[in-house]
Motif scaffolding. Structure first.
Motif, PDB file in Angstrom:
ATOM      1  N   PRO A 237       0.815  -1.218   0.000  1.00 29.12           N
ATOM      2  CA  PRO A 237       0.000   0.000   0.000  1.00 29.12           C
ATOM      3  C   PRO A 237       0.852   1.272   0.000  1.00 29.12           C
ATOM      4  O   PRO A 237       2.028   1.256   0.383  1.00 29.12           O
ATOM      5  CB  PRO A 237      -0.793  -0.104   1.312  1.00 29.12           C
ATOM      6  N   GLU A 238       0.237   2.363  -0.416  1.00 26.72           N
ATOM      7  CA  GLU A 238       0.903   3.663  -0.392  1.00 26.72           C
ATOM      8  C   GLU A 238       1.181   4.065   1.056  1.00 26.72           C
ATOM      9  O   GLU A 238       0.365   3.824   1.940  1.00 26.72           O
ATOM     10  CB  GLU A 238      -0.003   4.695  -1.060  1.00 26.72           C
ATOM     11  N   ALA A 239       2.319   4.679   1.272  1.00 23.12           N
ATOM     12  CA  ALA A 239       2.695   5.113   2.626  1.00 23.12           C
ATOM     13  C   ALA A 239       2.402   6.586   2.802  1.00 23.12           C
ATOM     14  O   ALA A 239       2.673   7.394   1.915  1.00 23.12           O
ATOM     15  CB  ALA A 239       4.174   4.854   2.872  1.00 23.12           C
ATOM     16  N   HIS A 240       1.847   6.937   3.960  1.00 24.82           N
ATOM     17  CA  HIS A 240       1.651   8.339   4.330  1.00 24.82           C
ATOM     18  C   HIS A 240       1.701   8.494   5.849  1.00 24.82           C
ATOM     19  O   HIS A 240       0.869   9.140   6.456  1.00 24.82           O
ATOM     20  CB  HIS A 240       0.357   8.914   3.720  1.00 24.82           C
ATOM     21  N   GLY A 241       2.717   7.855   6.426  1.00 27.31           N
ATOM     22  CA  GLY A 241       2.940   8.001   7.862  1.00 27.31           C
ATOM     23  C   GLY A 241       2.020   7.186   8.744  1.00 27.31           C
ATOM     24  O   GLY A 241       1.880   7.497   9.932  1.00 27.31           O
ATOM     25  N   GLN A 242       1.422   6.116   8.211  1.00 29.71           N
ATOM     26  CA  GLN A 242       0.532   5.286   9.020  1.00 29.71           C
ATOM     27  C   GLN A 242       1.312   4.600  10.143  1.00 29.71           C
ATOM     28  O   GLN A 242       2.414   4.128   9.928  1.00 29.71           O
ATOM     29  CB  GLN A 242      -0.139   4.187   8.179  1.00 29.71           C
ATOM     30  N   SER A 243       0.703   4.527  11.311  1.00 28.82           N
ATOM     31  CA  SER A 243       1.328   3.777  12.404  1.00 28.82           C
ATOM     32  C   SER A 243       0.684   2.393  12.474  1.00 28.82           C
ATOM     33  O   SER A 243      -0.442   2.192  12.030  1.00 28.82           O
ATOM     34  CB  SER A 243       1.185   4.518  13.731  1.00 28.82           C
ATOM     35  N   TYR A 244       1.425   1.455  13.016  1.00 31.29           N
ATOM     36  CA  TYR A 244       0.934   0.087  13.149  1.00 31.29           C
ATOM     37  C   TYR A 244       1.566  -0.581  14.363  1.00 31.29           C
ATOM     38  O   TYR A 244       2.650  -0.207  14.807  1.00 31.29           O
ATOM     39  CB  TYR A 244       1.205  -0.733  11.883  1.00 31.29           C
ATOM     40  N   VAL A 245       0.849  -1.559  14.886  1.00 28.80           N
ATOM     41  CA  VAL A 245       1.325  -2.401  15.983  1.00 28.80           C
ATOM     42  C   VAL A 245       1.051  -3.833  15.535  1.00 28.80           C
ATOM     43  O   VAL A 245      -0.088  -4.190  15.226  1.00 28.80           O
ATOM     44  CB  VAL A 245       0.601  -2.076  17.306  1.00 28.80           C
ATOM     45  N   LEU A 246       2.111  -4.645  15.487  1.00 30.56           N
ATOM     46  CA  LEU A 246       2.016  -5.954  14.861  1.00 30.56           C
ATOM     47  C   LEU A 246       2.813  -6.990  15.656  1.00 30.56           C
ATOM     48  O   LEU A 246       3.986  -6.774  15.947  1.00 30.56           O
ATOM     49  CB  LEU A 246       2.599  -5.841  13.441  1.00 30.56           C
ATOM     50  N   PRO A 247       2.199  -8.129  15.998  1.00 35.85           N
ATOM     51  CA  PRO A 247       2.974  -9.187  16.649  1.00 35.85           C
ATOM     52  C   PRO A 247       3.893  -9.862  15.631  1.00 35.85           C
ATOM     53  O   PRO A 247       3.547  -9.991  14.448  1.00 35.85           O
ATOM     54  CB  PRO A 247       1.908 -10.158  17.155  1.00 35.85           C
ATOM     55  N   ALA A 248       5.072 -10.282  16.077  1.00 37.89           N
ATOM     56  CA  ALA A 248       6.037 -10.933  15.190  1.00 37.89           C
ATOM     57  C   ALA A 248       6.966 -11.820  16.012  1.00 37.89           C
ATOM     58  O   ALA A 248       6.946 -11.792  17.244  1.00 37.89           O
ATOM     59  CB  ALA A 248       6.846  -9.876  14.428  1.00 37.89           C
ATOM     60  N   ALA A 249       7.787 -12.576  15.288  1.00 40.83           N
ATOM     61  CA  ALA A 249       8.763 -13.451  15.938  1.00 40.83           C
ATOM     62  C   ALA A 249       9.947 -13.637  15.005  1.00 40.83           C
ATOM     63  O   ALA A 249       9.846 -13.408  13.799  1.00 40.83           O
ATOM     64  CB  ALA A 249       8.140 -14.805  16.263  1.00 40.83           C
ATOM     65  N   ALA A 250      11.061 -14.032  15.579  1.00 40.80           N
ATOM     66  CA  ALA A 250      12.255 -14.302  14.787  1.00 40.80           C
ATOM     67  C   ALA A 250      13.013 -15.469  15.406  1.00 40.80           C
ATOM     68  O   ALA A 250      12.954 -15.697  16.616  1.00 40.80           O
ATOM     69  CB  ALA A 250      13.150 -13.069  14.717  1.00 40.80           C
TER      70      ALA A 250
END
Length: 132
Positions: A93-106
């Motif tokens: 998607p196009e970026a315009h400063g959207q914030s996000y909170v996302l679970p992840a792992a490594a």
């Protein structure tokens, strides 16, 4: 230094946007296995990846939980990605400063005192919905 300490230092550098510090902890033949796409092999390709990440995203990791195995070579870490989408990438998607909170792992592997593999997992469709 034990593997879990090396990985904790790596992510401390990430949160402080100390890319040189991160790169200094990587094996020259680092294998980066991203959530999507082909693996990147070698420090040069990982450095290119970091430049794209720095341009397109501002991220801090929180709620970090580290796990290691008894052989002292593999570490898993679960975390929450708190980010700002600064610049769009092809196919996203196009970026315009959207914030996000996302679970992840490594999952990381350490050999000869350096991180030799980083494998990252997150829910890409969820991230897309958060920034769309």
């Amino acid at each position: 230094m034990i593997a879990i300490d090396i990985v904790k230092e790596y992510y401390n550098h990430f949160n402080n946007q100390n890319w040189e510090g991160m790169l200094g902890l990587l094996h020259t033949d680092i294998r980066h296995e991203p959530n999507q796409g082909d693996p990147r092999i070698g420090i040069e390709k990982f450095t290119e990846f970091l430049k794209i990440m720095d341009t397109s995203y501002q991220e801090t990791l929180t709620d970090m939980v580290f796990f290691s195995e008894s052989g002292n070579s593999r570490v898993a870490v679960e975390f929450t990605v708190n980010g700002i989408y600064k610049k769009g990438e092809e196919g996203l998607p196009e970026a315009h400063g959207q914030s996000y909170v996302l679970p992840a792992a490594a999952f990381l592997e350490v050999k000869e005192g350096k991180i030799s593999r980083v494998t990252t997992y997150y829910n890409l469709p969820l991230w897309i919905s958060l920034v769309s």
